[in-house]
Scaffold this motif. Structure first.
Motif, mmCIF file in Angstrom:
data_model
loop_
_atom_site.group_PDB
_atom_site.id
_atom_site.type_symbol
_atom_site.label_atom_id
_atom_site.label_comp_id
_atom_site.label_asym_id
_atom_site.label_seq_id
_atom_site.Cartn_x
_atom_site.Cartn_y
_atom_site.Cartn_z
ATOM 1 N N LYS B 105 39.293 34.805 20.739
ATOM 2 C CA LYS B 105 40.623 34.389 21.179
ATOM 3 C C LYS B 105 41.374 35.561 21.800
ATOM 4 N N GLN B 106 42.167 35.290 22.808
ATOM 5 C CA GLN B 106 42.909 36.276 23.601
ATOM 6 C C GLN B 106 42.023 37.034 24.584
ATOM 7 N N ASN B 107 40.717 36.822 24.524
ATOM 8 C CA ASN B 107 39.825 37.513 25.465
ATOM 9 C C ASN B 107 39.054 36.528 26.325
ATOM 10 N N ILE B 108 38.590 37.025 27.438
ATOM 11 C CA ILE B 108 37.689 36.248 28.292
ATOM 12 C C ILE B 108 36.334 36.964 28.376
ATOM 13 N N ILE B 109 36.400 38.272 28.283
ATOM 14 C CA ILE B 109 35.205 39.115 28.335
ATOM 15 C C ILE B 109 35.133 39.948 27.064
ATOM 16 N N PRO B 110 33.969 40.089 26.457
ATOM 17 C CA PRO B 110 32.696 39.444 26.774
ATOM 18 C C PRO B 110 32.694 37.989 26.321
ATOM 19 N N ASN B 111 31.838 37.193 26.913
ATOM 20 C CA ASN B 111 31.719 35.803 26.473
ATOM 21 C C ASN B 111 30.264 35.395 26.400
ATOM 22 N N VAL B 112 30.055 34.315 25.647
ATOM 23 C CA VAL B 112 28.707 33.749 25.545
ATOM 24 C C VAL B 112 28.616 32.575 26.505
ATOM 25 N N GLU B 113 27.647 32.625 27.407
ATOM 26 C CA GLU B 113 27.385 31.467 28.266
ATOM 27 C C GLU B 113 26.361 30.614 27.531
ATOM 28 N N PHE B 114 26.829 29.473 27.083
ATOM 29 C CA PHE B 114 26.119 28.661 26.098
ATOM 30 C C PHE B 114 25.645 27.372 26.762
ATOM 31 N N LYS B 115 24.360 27.079 26.676
ATOM 32 C CA LYS B 115 23.918 25.786 27.234
ATOM 33 C C LYS B 115 22.770 25.220 26.414
ATOM 34 N N PHE B 116 22.604 23.909 26.493
ATOM 35 C CA PHE B 116 21.491 23.261 25.813
ATOM 36 C C PHE B 116 20.226 23.424 26.664
ATOM 37 N N ALA B 117 19.099 23.583 25.956
ATOM 38 C CA ALA B 117 17.808 23.656 26.661
ATOM 39 C C ALA B 117 17.560 22.337 27.359
ATOM 40 N N LYS B 118 17.208 22.415 28.667
ATOM 41 C CA LYS B 118 17.020 21.142 29.358
ATOM 42 C C LYS B 118 15.692 21.023 30.089
ATOM 43 N N ASN B 119 14.913 22.066 30.121
ATOM 44 C CA ASN B 119 13.595 21.921 30.758
ATOM 45 C C ASN B 119 12.536 22.616 29.904
ATOM 46 N N SER B 120 11.284 22.493 30.330
ATOM 47 C CA SER B 120 10.189 22.997 29.491
ATOM 48 C C SER B 120 10.230 24.524 29.360
ATOM 49 N N VAL B 121 10.691 25.219 30.401
ATOM 50 C CA VAL B 121 10.753 26.688 30.322
ATOM 51 C C VAL B 121 11.757 27.102 29.246
ATOM 52 N N GLU B 122 12.916 26.444 29.240
ATOM 53 C CA GLU B 122 13.960 26.794 28.269
ATOM 54 C C GLU B 122 13.549 26.406 26.839
ATOM 55 N N LYS B 123 12.897 25.242 26.713
ATOM 56 C CA LYS B 123 12.431 24.833 25.375
ATOM 57 C C LYS B 123 11.349 25.786 24.881
ATOM 58 N N ASN B 124 10.489 26.201 25.804
ATOM 59 C CA ASN B 124 9.438 27.167 25.471
ATOM 60 C C ASN B 124 10.045 28.512 25.047
ATOM 61 N N ALA B 125 11.134 28.911 25.709
ATOM 62 C CA ALA B 125 11.795 30.187 25.365
ATOM 63 C C ALA B 125 12.297 30.144 23.915
ATOM 64 N N ILE B 126 12.833 29.007 23.500
ATOM 65 C CA ILE B 126 13.307 28.890 22.109
ATOM 66 C C ILE B 126 12.120 28.960 21.147
ATOM 67 N N ARG B 127 11.067 28.230 21.495
ATOM 68 C CA ARG B 127 9.893 28.157 20.611
ATOM 69 C C ARG B 127 9.185 29.498 20.464
ATOM 70 N N THR B 128 9.133 30.288 21.529
ATOM 71 C CA THR B 128 8.314 31.509 21.506
ATOM 72 C C THR B 128 9.164 32.788 21.377
ATOM 73 N N GLY B 129 10.390 32.631 20.897
ATOM 74 C CA GLY B 129 11.291 33.781 20.789
ATOM 75 C C GLY B 129 10.860 34.809 19.749
ATOM 76 N N LEU B 130 11.533 35.951 19.789
ATOM 77 C CA LEU B 130 11.277 37.043 18.832
ATOM 78 C C LEU B 130 12.530 37.274 17.994
ATOM 79 N N ASP B 131 12.336 37.643 16.730
ATOM 80 C CA ASP B 131 13.467 38.041 15.901
ATOM 81 C C ASP B 131 13.652 39.548 16.024
ATOM 82 N N VAL B 132 14.895 39.963 16.186
ATOM 83 C CA VAL B 132 15.188 41.395 16.215
ATOM 84 C C VAL B 132 16.113 41.707 15.045
ATOM 85 N N ILE B 133 15.632 42.606 14.181
ATOM 86 C CA ILE B 133 16.427 42.957 12.997
ATOM 87 C C ILE B 133 17.114 44.296 13.241
#
Lengths: 54, 188
Positions: B105-133
């Protein structure tokens, strides 16, 4: 012609620097590279931040 | 950085303001949906010497009720939707395939550009992601090979090509070259 040549030269130099820094990141501890990165990222971000005028 | 296993990286970095923002946002998000961070922030996380004004996050499509819970969590934690005021309208935009932006709130930057996965590349990106600790928390990012190929073959701006080169150099001993070539051919 000269402007185009300079652009290519600058591009090559830029990529060389990116590789040099990435190699540094690869071969040094997270603490060593990240304390330097933090200075750049935080200062760039602070200069970008705009308060919401709404 | 250290690979704990094929899908997990331990990163002992001193967090930037961007890292803190991302950890804070994804701590909320992970309670409600599967997600993956893609594009510029992935390179920045691993040392690229530049900032960005937005963090691209692809999220698995969730039900209306789950989205409402998430939205309520966002508000409680001091976030707002930068480009749409109303909760239902925000969901409608997402379901129509558009991205929405969340910031503190009160800021515009930085922001998260948030979208639902809508194609196979994006769904694959979620499935094959890496965890960073990191010392400040755990986040989930796209696999490195996909990021390199996408930046080289699809986005292709000077900045994206530099991001790709950075990742390729930092991970040169860890990259699955067969997978990288497969992605490169796919995006050709």
């Amino acid at each position: 012609m000269n402007i185009w040549f300079d652009k290519i030269k600058n591009r090559k130099e830029r990529i060389k620097f990116v590789e040099l820094w990435a190699e540094y990141v690869r071969t040094h501890s997270d603490i060593e590279w990240s304390k330097q990165q933090k200075i750049v990222v935080d200062s760039q971000l602070k200069s970008l931040i705009t308060p919401n005028k709404k | 950085m250290e690979f704990i296993d094929k899908k997990t990286i331990k990163l002992d970095k001193i967090p930037t303001l961007l890292d803190e923002f991302v950890v804070d946002f994804t701590k909320m998000l992970q309670k409600h949906a599967k997600y993956v961070i893609v594009s510029g922030y992935v390179s920045i996380l691993f040392g690229r010497s530049r900032a960005t004004e937005d963090i691209d996050i692809i999220v698995e499509k969730i039900s209306k009720n789950k989205f409402y819970d998430f939205y309520s969590d966002l508000q409680k934690n001091g976030y707002w939707c930068v480009n749409i005021e109303n909760r239902d309208e925000t969901l409608r935009m997402l379901l129509d395939g558009f991205a929405v932006r969340f910031a503190k709130k009160q800021n515009i930057i930085p922001n998260v550009e948030f979208k639902f996965a809508k194609n196979s590349v994006e769904k694959n990106a979620i499935r094959t992601g890496l965890d960073v600790i990191m010392p400040t928390g755990k986040i989930r990012i796209s696999n490195i090979e996909l990021q390199i190929a996408y930046k080289e073959k699809v986005l292709k701006s000077d900045k994206d090509l530099e991001d790709a080169r950075h990742l390729e150099t930092v991970f040169k001993d860890r990259i699955n070259n067969k997978l990288l070539e497969k992605y490169r051919e796919m995006f050709e």
